[in-house]
Structures are given as structure tokens and as C-alpha cells.
Motif scaffolding. Structure first.
Motif, PDB file in Angstrom:
ATOM      1  N   ALA A   1       0.817  -1.213   0.000  1.00  0.00           N
ATOM      2  CA  ALA A   1       0.000   0.000   0.000  1.00  0.00           C
ATOM      3  C   ALA A   1       0.852   1.264   0.000  1.00  0.00           C
ATOM      4  CB  ALA A   1      -0.930  -0.001   1.209  1.00  0.00           C
ATOM      5  N   LEU A   2       2.052   1.183   0.562  1.00  0.00           N
ATOM      6  CA  LEU A   2       2.925   2.352   0.605  1.00  0.00           C
ATOM      7  C   LEU A   2       3.333   2.820  -0.792  1.00  0.00           C
ATOM      8  CD1 LEU A   2       5.236   1.333   3.601  1.00  0.00           C
ATOM      9  CD2 LEU A   2       3.283   2.906   3.626  1.00  0.00           C
ATOM     10  N   PHE A   3       3.238   1.918  -1.763  1.00  0.00           N
ATOM     11  CA  PHE A   3       3.635   2.268  -3.130  1.00  0.00           C
ATOM     12  C   PHE A   3       2.444   2.650  -4.004  1.00  0.00           C
ATOM     13  CE2 PHE A   3       6.929  -0.514  -1.471  1.00  0.00           C
ATOM     14  CZ  PHE A   3       8.090   0.142  -1.835  1.00  0.00           C
ATOM     15  N   LEU A   4       1.239   2.609  -3.449  1.00  0.00           N
ATOM     16  CA  LEU A   4       0.053   2.927  -4.231  1.00  0.00           C
ATOM     17  C   LEU A   4      -0.309   4.395  -4.077  1.00  0.00           C
ATOM     18  CD1 LEU A   4      -2.263  -0.143  -3.449  1.00  0.00           C
ATOM     19  CD2 LEU A   4      -0.630   0.135  -5.317  1.00  0.00           C
ATOM     20  N   PRO A   5      -0.850   5.005  -5.119  1.00  0.00           N
ATOM     21  CA  PRO A   5      -1.279   6.403  -5.001  1.00  0.00           C
ATOM     22  C   PRO A   5      -2.485   6.568  -4.075  1.00  0.00           C
ATOM     23  CG  PRO A   5      -1.933   5.497  -7.122  1.00  0.00           C
ATOM     24  CD  PRO A   5      -1.039   4.476  -6.485  1.00  0.00           C
TER      25      PRO A   5
END
Length: 396
Positions: free
Chosen positions: A212-216
Motif C-alpha cells: 500500500a505504501l507504493f500505491l497512489p
């Protein structure tokens, strides 16, 4: 497992001749090739997940598609297929689906100590592929349910050998890919396997948080997908859901009583599964897990007919045992609505298929729940002392 000549078990566990294997290879090959020819993107459902990964690679949010119902960890798992040429994915998707289902069947057989070269090994998979319509539907859709169909029997195989932490890790990985096996946490709770339960929970949580940390849109699953699942307001998908909570309102039952009825049935199924208990015997592990999963399917949104393939091989592989649920007539009668090529009156439209799917689900759920309670009583012994029903003769 009775292997004497007077019992069908003896015939089932003997080695299969090459004719059976040739027939099985022909059916699986035909299904795979046909799927490659008529589908794209590895199947419609697989394409949804892969397209979500492509959307993320292009800088968008995977949760812009409301039909993407997976955790953020599934986005990262779908990145490798998303990087493949579509022509390769068209072939790889059906092959991977058939392979996962076959490996799941192999794990179910080994859970019950049935030889992989036996007649049951060949005929069972042949029967599922040719005589159970959801098998072909699952392959054609390329739905990621195939990961659960492999993970559940593998988990129980590991648990039957005392490797509960590894079993928890298998379920955790499967939940990270698709949340379908989340109810299996109750099996570890019933067995009081706290370390394994912790692993089961931590694996998907850690994978999803990291992804999730890499999702916008890091909270997209909670702000978009979860409300969508709770509302269940997709008129198209609702036509194909087999849960009584969805089917009964289509028959005129008010929605609230239908949901309450389904929830009560699911709760009763969980209690029956608890009565059976997650003991070390293969039948107990398989039937307890089946009871938990069927209970979840009664209330889950969505709930499709191909979900049955997660549980059905576990029960079918126990056929050589005299005390298995696969020996009960209602087990087989429940599968009749799923015979391919049979058109039922007033159910000709594909959008009415959910009615016959609901019959199969409900009859299987009741049959397994009743069997769990009866099996618990029989194993308690005449004086209530716990005991394990043992096979008369073990197969080599």
C-alpha cells in the motif's frame, strides 16, 4: 482406509492403468487449448487483476476499477504477469489454472494417504474436469480462486504432519493473493495453534501494508472496495452470486430476513465444524475446514459457484474411507445441478444459474454440518471418551 476386495476402496486405491491417464490428459489438454483459443488476458477475472497492476504501473490507482476486490499485495503479485506480452499471458493463464487445480487435487490425495498413481487420482480429477461445470468455468475465467484451491489442501497436508506454522504461512500467502481463505483462521483458533495463527495474520497484513505504501491510494481497499462489498450494489454481479443472502431476495424474500437467515445458517455451520474439531486425522481436518468454508460462502459477498472447487477436492479425496462425507448420498445429489450440458427448466438463462448454484451450496453445507456433528458423536465412543476412528487397513 479399507482396501479389501469387498469394498470399493480397494479398487480405488489400486494403480491406474495408462488408459485412465491418457483420458485425463486428453480432457485437461482439450480444456486448456479451448480456453486459450476463446479467452484473452488469461481469462476475464485474471485480466481484472492484471489490468489493475498495469494501471498502477501507469501511475493510477488499482481501485479505480470497483471490480478489483483484492488486497494491495495482490497488485504487486500481478506485476510480473502485467509485464508479459498479452500473447504469452493468453497461454500462461489457462495452463497455470489447470496446473494449480491439479496440484491441489494431488495435495488432497496425499492428505488422505491416497497414492498419486491410484485410480482415484485419475478418475477424481477426470470427474471434476469433465463432470463438474465450475471446473471449466474457473479455468476459462482465470479467477485467482485457483490459488486458494491449491493452498487449502497444501495447508491441511502440512497440518496433518504437525507443521502448523508452515500451514499458517501457506494460508497467509493465499489470503495476501485473495482473501477467500480468511475463514481458515478459525481452524487455527480451534486447534489453539497461536504461533501459526499469528503467522497467518501477519503475512497478509505485512504484505498489504508494504504494498500500500507504493500505491497512489493506499487506503483504497477500505474506502472503495470494502464499502462496495458491504453494499453489494452491483446489479450485474448480484445475478451470479450463490449466497442465500443474495438469492432469497431474488425470490421475493425481504433482504434483511434473508441476510439474518444466512448469517444464522453460517453460525450453525461454524458450531458444527467446531464440534468436529481440527484433530490430526485427515478426515477431521478436511471436514472441519469444509464446514468453515461452506459457512463463509453462505454469507460472503461475493459467493460464486467456482468457490466450491476450494473445498470439494478435499472431500472427494476422502472417498476410500468408510466414514467420509463423500460416502453420503446427499453429497452426490448436491452436485447434480452442476452437471455440464444439463439445462434445467426455467433456469435456461445464464443469469438464473445462481439458483441452482445456491441449491448445491446449501445442500453441501447442510450435509457437511450434519456429518461433522455425527462424526463427533461417533468418535466420542460409548462412554464419551475421545477416540479416533481408524481405518481397517492402511494403504501402503
Amino acid at each position: 482406509m479399507v482396501t479389501g476386495k469387498s469394498d470399493i476402496s480397494g479398487w480405488l486405491v489400486r494403480p491406474a492403468r495408462w488408459h485412465l491417464w491418457a483420458g485425463l490428459a486428453a480432457v485437461l489438454g482439450a480444456l486448456t487449448v479451448r480456453t486459450v483459443l476463446v479467452t484473452s488476458g488469461g481469462g476475464m477475472d485474471n485480466a481484472i487483476v492484471v489490468d489493475a497492476a498495469r494501471t498502477w504501473l501507469d501511475g493510477g490507482s488499482p481501485y479505480d476499477d470497483r471490480h478489483f476486490l483484492y488486497f494491495p499485495s495482490a497488485v504487486m503479485a500481478a506485476v510480473p504477469p502485467a509485464l508479459l506480452p498479452r500473447s504469452v499471458l493468453d497461454v500462461l493463464g489457462p495452463v497455470a489454472a489447470v496446473l494449480a487445480l491439479a496440484l491441489g487435487w494431488a495435495c488432497a490425495l496425499r492428505l488422505h494417504r491416497v497414492p498419486l498413481g491410484s485410480r482415484l487420482a485419475a478418475l477424481g480429477l477426470l470427474g471434476l474436469a469433465a463432470g463438474f461445470a465450475p471446473f471449466g468455468q474457473l479455468v476459462r475465467l482465470g479467477n485467482w480462486t485457483v490459488t486458494a484451491a491449491l493452498a487449502l489442501p497444501l495447508c491441511l497436508l502440512l497440518a496433518s504432519r504437525g507443521r502448523w506454522v508452515a500451514a499458517g504461512a501457506v494460508i497467509g500467502v493465499a489470503v495476501a493473493l485473495k482473501p477467500l481463505l480468511a475463514p481458515m483462521a478459525l481452524l487455527f483458533l480451534f486447534a489453539r495453534r497461536w504461533r501459526a495463527l499469528a503467522v497467518l495474520v501477519l503475512v497478509p497484513v505485512a504484505a498489504s501494508v508494504a504494498a500500500a505504501l507504493f500505491l497512489p491510494d493506499p487506503t483504497g481497499f477500505f474506502t472503495r472496495t470494502l464499502p462496495f462489498l458491504l453494499r453489494g450494489d452491483d446489479a450485474f454481479l448480484r445475478l451470479y452470486e450463490a449466497s442465500p443472502a443474495v438469492v432469497l431476495p431474488r425470490l421475493g424474500v425481504p433482504e434483511t430476513p434473508a441476510v439474518v437467515l444466512a448469517a444464522l445458517a453460517a453460525a450453525a455451520g461454524v458450531v458444527c465444524a467446531y464440534r468436529r474439531g481440527p484433530g490430526p486425522a485427515p478426515l477431521r481436518l478436511a471436514e472441519t475446514s469444509a464446514g468453515l468454508m461452506f459457512s463463509a460462502f453462505l454469507v460472503s459477498r461475493p459467493s460464486y459457484n467456482h468457490y466450491l472447487l476450494v473445498v470439494l477436492p478435499l472431500l472427494l479425496a476422502g472417498l476410500p474411507y468408510a466414514g467420509s462425507v463423500a460416502r453420503r448420498p446427499w453429497f452426490w445429489l448436491a452436485l447434480v445441478p452442476q452437471l455440464p450440458g444439463v439445462t434445467w427448466p426455467w433456469l435456461e438463462s445464464p443469469r438464473r444459474r445462481a439458483f441452482q448454484d445456491a441449491v448445491t451450496l446449501c445442500v453441501l453445507a447442510v450435509t457437511v454440518s450434519y456429518h461433522c456433528v455425527r462424526g463427533a458423536r461417533e468418535e466420542a465412543g460409548p462412554r464419551g471418551a475421545p477416540g479416533e476412528r481408524r481405518p481397517a487397513v492402511e494403504s501402503a
